[in-house]
Design a protein around this motif. Structure first.
Motif, PDB file in Angstrom:
ATOM      1  N   PHE A  85     -13.418  60.738 -57.490  1.00 48.49           N
ATOM      2  CA  PHE A  85     -12.252  59.917 -57.839  1.00 48.49           C
ATOM      3  C   PHE A  85     -11.018  60.382 -57.080  1.00 48.49           C
ATOM      4  CE2 PHE A  85     -13.549  56.779 -60.635  1.00 48.49           C
ATOM      5  CZ  PHE A  85     -14.389  57.254 -61.630  1.00 48.49           C
ATOM      6  N   SER A  86     -11.021  61.644 -56.651  1.00 41.78           N
ATOM      7  CA  SER A  86      -9.865  62.194 -55.949  1.00 41.78           C
ATOM      8  C   SER A  86      -9.873  61.857 -54.463  1.00 41.78           C
ATOM      9  CB  SER A  86      -9.822  63.714 -56.119  1.00 41.78           C
ATOM     10  OG  SER A  86     -10.884  64.316 -55.417  1.00 41.78           O
ATOM     11  N   ILE A  87     -10.914  61.167 -54.018  1.00 40.92           N
ATOM     12  CA  ILE A  87     -11.075  60.856 -52.597  1.00 40.92           C
ATOM     13  C   ILE A  87     -10.830  59.361 -52.394  1.00 40.92           C
ATOM     14  CG2 ILE A  87     -12.651  60.865 -50.641  1.00 40.92           C
ATOM     15  CD1 ILE A  87     -14.044  63.266 -52.034  1.00 40.92           C
ATOM     16  N   ASN A  88      -9.937  59.028 -51.474  1.00 45.78           N
ATOM     17  CA  ASN A  88      -9.517  57.640 -51.297  1.00 45.78           C
ATOM     18  C   ASN A  88     -10.652  56.755 -50.795  1.00 45.78           C
ATOM     19  OD1 ASN A  88      -7.076  59.556 -50.626  1.00 45.78           O
ATOM     20  ND2 ASN A  88      -6.222  57.682 -51.459  1.00 45.78           N
ATOM     21  N   ILE A  89     -11.386  57.260 -49.799  1.00 48.34           N
ATOM     22  CA  ILE A  89     -12.444  56.458 -49.190  1.00 48.34           C
ATOM     23  C   ILE A  89     -13.652  57.356 -48.925  1.00 48.34           C
ATOM     24  CG2 ILE A  89     -13.066  54.895 -47.311  1.00 48.34           C
ATOM     25  CD1 ILE A  89     -10.042  54.710 -46.651  1.00 48.34           C
ATOM     26  N   MET A  90     -14.804  56.924 -49.379  1.00 48.35           N
ATOM     27  CA  MET A  90     -16.067  57.580 -49.011  1.00 48.35           C
ATOM     28  C   MET A  90     -16.817  56.630 -48.091  1.00 48.35           C
ATOM     29  SD  MET A  90     -16.250  60.585 -50.434  1.00 48.35           S
ATOM     30  CE  MET A  90     -17.897  60.821 -49.800  1.00 48.35           C
ATOM     31  N   GLY A  91     -17.453  57.204 -47.082  1.00 46.01           N
ATOM     32  CA  GLY A  91     -18.125  56.319 -46.137  1.00 46.01           C
ATOM     33  C   GLY A  91     -19.334  56.934 -45.485  1.00 46.01           C
ATOM     34  N   TRP A  92     -20.106  56.083 -44.864  1.00 38.97           N
ATOM     35  CA  TRP A  92     -21.239  56.471 -44.027  1.00 38.97           C
ATOM     36  C   TRP A  92     -20.966  55.988 -42.610  1.00 38.97           C
ATOM     37  CZ3 TRP A  92     -25.088  59.630 -45.510  1.00 38.97           C
ATOM     38  CH2 TRP A  92     -25.333  59.794 -46.875  1.00 38.97           C
ATOM     39  N   TYR A  93     -21.196  56.876 -41.663  1.00 34.13           N
ATOM     40  CA  TYR A  93     -21.095  56.572 -40.245  1.00 34.13           C
ATOM     41  C   TYR A  93     -22.427  56.937 -39.599  1.00 34.13           C
ATOM     42  CZ  TYR A  93     -16.008  56.142 -40.674  1.00 34.13           C
ATOM     43  OH  TYR A  93     -14.742  55.743 -41.027  1.00 34.13           O
ATOM     44  N   ARG A  94     -22.660  56.434 -38.412  1.00 35.03           N
ATOM     45  CA  ARG A  94     -23.858  56.813 -37.678  1.00 35.03           C
ATOM     46  C   ARG A  94     -23.541  56.943 -36.198  1.00 35.03           C
ATOM     47  NH1 ARG A  94     -27.334  51.191 -38.403  1.00 35.03           N
ATOM     48  NH2 ARG A  94     -26.115  49.907 -36.933  1.00 35.03           N
ATOM     49  N   ASP A 147     -22.347  57.524 -57.658  1.00 38.09           N
ATOM     50  CA  ASP A 147     -22.594  57.997 -59.016  1.00 38.09           C
ATOM     51  C   ASP A 147     -21.457  58.955 -59.330  1.00 38.09           C
ATOM     52  OD1 ASP A 147     -23.400  59.419 -61.297  1.00 38.09           O
ATOM     53  OD2 ASP A 147     -25.508  59.131 -60.822  1.00 38.09           O
ATOM     54  N   ASN A 148     -20.495  58.493 -60.094  1.00 38.59           N
ATOM     55  CA  ASN A 148     -19.305  59.296 -60.355  1.00 38.59           C
ATOM     56  C   ASN A 148     -19.634  60.569 -61.131  1.00 38.59           C
ATOM     57  OD1 ASN A 148     -17.720  57.336 -59.087  1.00 38.59           O
ATOM     58  ND2 ASN A 148     -17.453  56.206 -60.999  1.00 38.59           N
ATOM     59  N   ALA A 149     -20.577  60.466 -62.043  1.00 41.81           N
ATOM     60  CA  ALA A 149     -20.919  61.630 -62.867  1.00 41.81           C
ATOM     61  C   ALA A 149     -21.532  62.749 -62.034  1.00 41.81           C
ATOM     62  CB  ALA A 149     -21.867  61.210 -63.984  1.00 41.81           C
ATOM     63  N   LYS A 150     -22.243  62.355 -60.968  1.00 37.01           N
ATOM     64  CA  LYS A 150     -22.913  63.346 -60.127  1.00 37.01           C
ATOM     65  C   LYS A 150     -22.158  63.621 -58.835  1.00 37.01           C
ATOM     66  CE  LYS A 150     -27.553  62.291 -61.872  1.00 37.01           C
ATOM     67  NZ  LYS A 150     -28.939  61.868 -61.517  1.00 37.01           N
ATOM     68  N   ASN A 151     -21.004  62.987 -58.665  1.00 37.60           N
ATOM     69  CA  ASN A 151     -20.223  63.156 -57.424  1.00 37.60           C
ATOM     70  C   ASN A 151     -21.113  62.956 -56.193  1.00 37.60           C
ATOM     71  OD1 ASN A 151     -17.723  63.653 -58.684  1.00 37.60           O
ATOM     72  ND2 ASN A 151     -18.298  65.792 -59.016  1.00 37.60           N
ATOM     73  N   THR A 152     -21.822  61.865 -56.194  1.00 36.52           N
ATOM     74  CA  THR A 152     -22.770  61.581 -55.118  1.00 36.52           C
ATOM     75  C   THR A 152     -22.583  60.148 -54.626  1.00 36.52           C
ATOM     76  OG1 THR A 152     -24.368  63.123 -56.065  1.00 36.52           O
ATOM     77  CG2 THR A 152     -25.209  61.526 -54.476  1.00 36.52           C
ATOM     78  N   ILE A 153     -22.703  59.998 -53.308  1.00 37.31           N
ATOM     79  CA  ILE A 153     -22.651  58.695 -52.659  1.00 37.31           C
ATOM     80  C   ILE A 153     -24.027  58.385 -52.103  1.00 37.31           C
ATOM     81  CG2 ILE A 153     -21.557  57.363 -50.817  1.00 37.31           C
ATOM     82  CD1 ILE A 153     -19.651  58.087 -53.001  1.00 37.31           C
ATOM     83  N   PHE A 154     -24.422  57.126 -52.169  1.00 36.80           N
ATOM     84  CA  PHE A 154     -25.734  56.728 -51.683  1.00 36.80           C
ATOM     85  C   PHE A 154     -25.606  55.633 -50.625  1.00 36.80           C
ATOM     86  CE2 PHE A 154     -27.900  59.074 -54.902  1.00 36.80           C
ATOM     87  CZ  PHE A 154     -27.120  58.975 -56.040  1.00 36.80           C
ATOM     88  N   LEU A 155     -26.607  55.570 -49.778  1.00 40.77           N
ATOM     89  CA  LEU A 155     -26.725  54.449 -48.847  1.00 40.77           C
ATOM     90  C   LEU A 155     -28.180  53.990 -48.893  1.00 40.77           C
ATOM     91  CD1 LEU A 155     -25.204  52.682 -46.762  1.00 40.77           C
ATOM     92  CD2 LEU A 155     -26.186  54.171 -44.992  1.00 40.77           C
ATOM     93  N   GLN A 156     -28.414  52.859 -49.544  1.00 40.02           N
ATOM     94  CA  GLN A 156     -29.741  52.270 -49.584  1.00 40.02           C
ATOM     95  C   GLN A 156     -29.900  51.393 -48.367  1.00 40.02           C
ATOM     96  OE1 GLN A 156     -32.330  52.663 -51.867  1.00 40.02           O
ATOM     97  NE2 GLN A 156     -33.482  51.450 -50.382  1.00 40.02           N
ATOM     98  N   MET A 157     -30.913  51.697 -47.561  1.00 39.83           N
ATOM     99  CA  MET A 157     -31.133  50.981 -46.316  1.00 39.83           C
ATOM    100  C   MET A 157     -32.470  50.263 -46.376  1.00 39.83           C
ATOM    101  SD  MET A 157     -29.706  53.814 -43.592  1.00 39.83           S
ATOM    102  CE  MET A 157     -31.057  54.961 -43.863  1.00 39.83           C
TER     103      MET A 157
END
Length: 115
Positions: free
Chosen positions: A29-38, A72-82
């Motif tokens: 929540f403290s991070i403005n933008i989370m992202g995936w790059y390649r 998943d905010n509770a787990k502080n995890t970001i996912f990318l389903q491809m």
């Protein structure tokens, strides 16, 4: 300081699926933008998907309808389903945390899509 650890990359055939995860060392929540790059071999790093603190989402045109970013905010995890992976999706995928005053990168995870 923010540490990011990606996982979930691998080798998959065209049309297959992978799910990438990015574990974040602080409350997302403290991070403005989370992202995936390649970054593909011989090419510049490019944006794949972003999720903003307010919940809005942005995708690169090349992955719209195939990739889904979530958190998943509770787990502080970001996912990318491809899904529907293509050989041109091959590259090193990096997690990014943008706090506007500073941004952070993970070490990357390799995704290889065979034709």
């Amino acid at each position: 300081q923010v540490q990011l650890v990606e996982s979930g990359g691998g080798l998959v055939q065209a049309g297959g699926s992978l799910r990438l995860s990015c574990a974040v060392s602080r409350n997302i929540f403290s991070i403005n933008i989370m992202g995936w790059y390649r970054q593909a071999p011989g090419k510049q790093r490019e944006l794949v998907a972003q999720i903003f603190a307010g919940g809005s989402i942005k995708y690169a045109d090349s992955v719209k309808g195939r990739f889904t970013i979530s958190r998943d905010n509770a787990k502080n995890t970001i996912f990318l389903q491809m899904n529907g992976l293509k050989p041109e999706d091959t590259g090193v995928y990096y997690c990014n945390a943008d706090r506007l005053i500073q941004e952070y990168w993970g070490q990357g995870t390799q995704v290889t899509v065979s034709s």
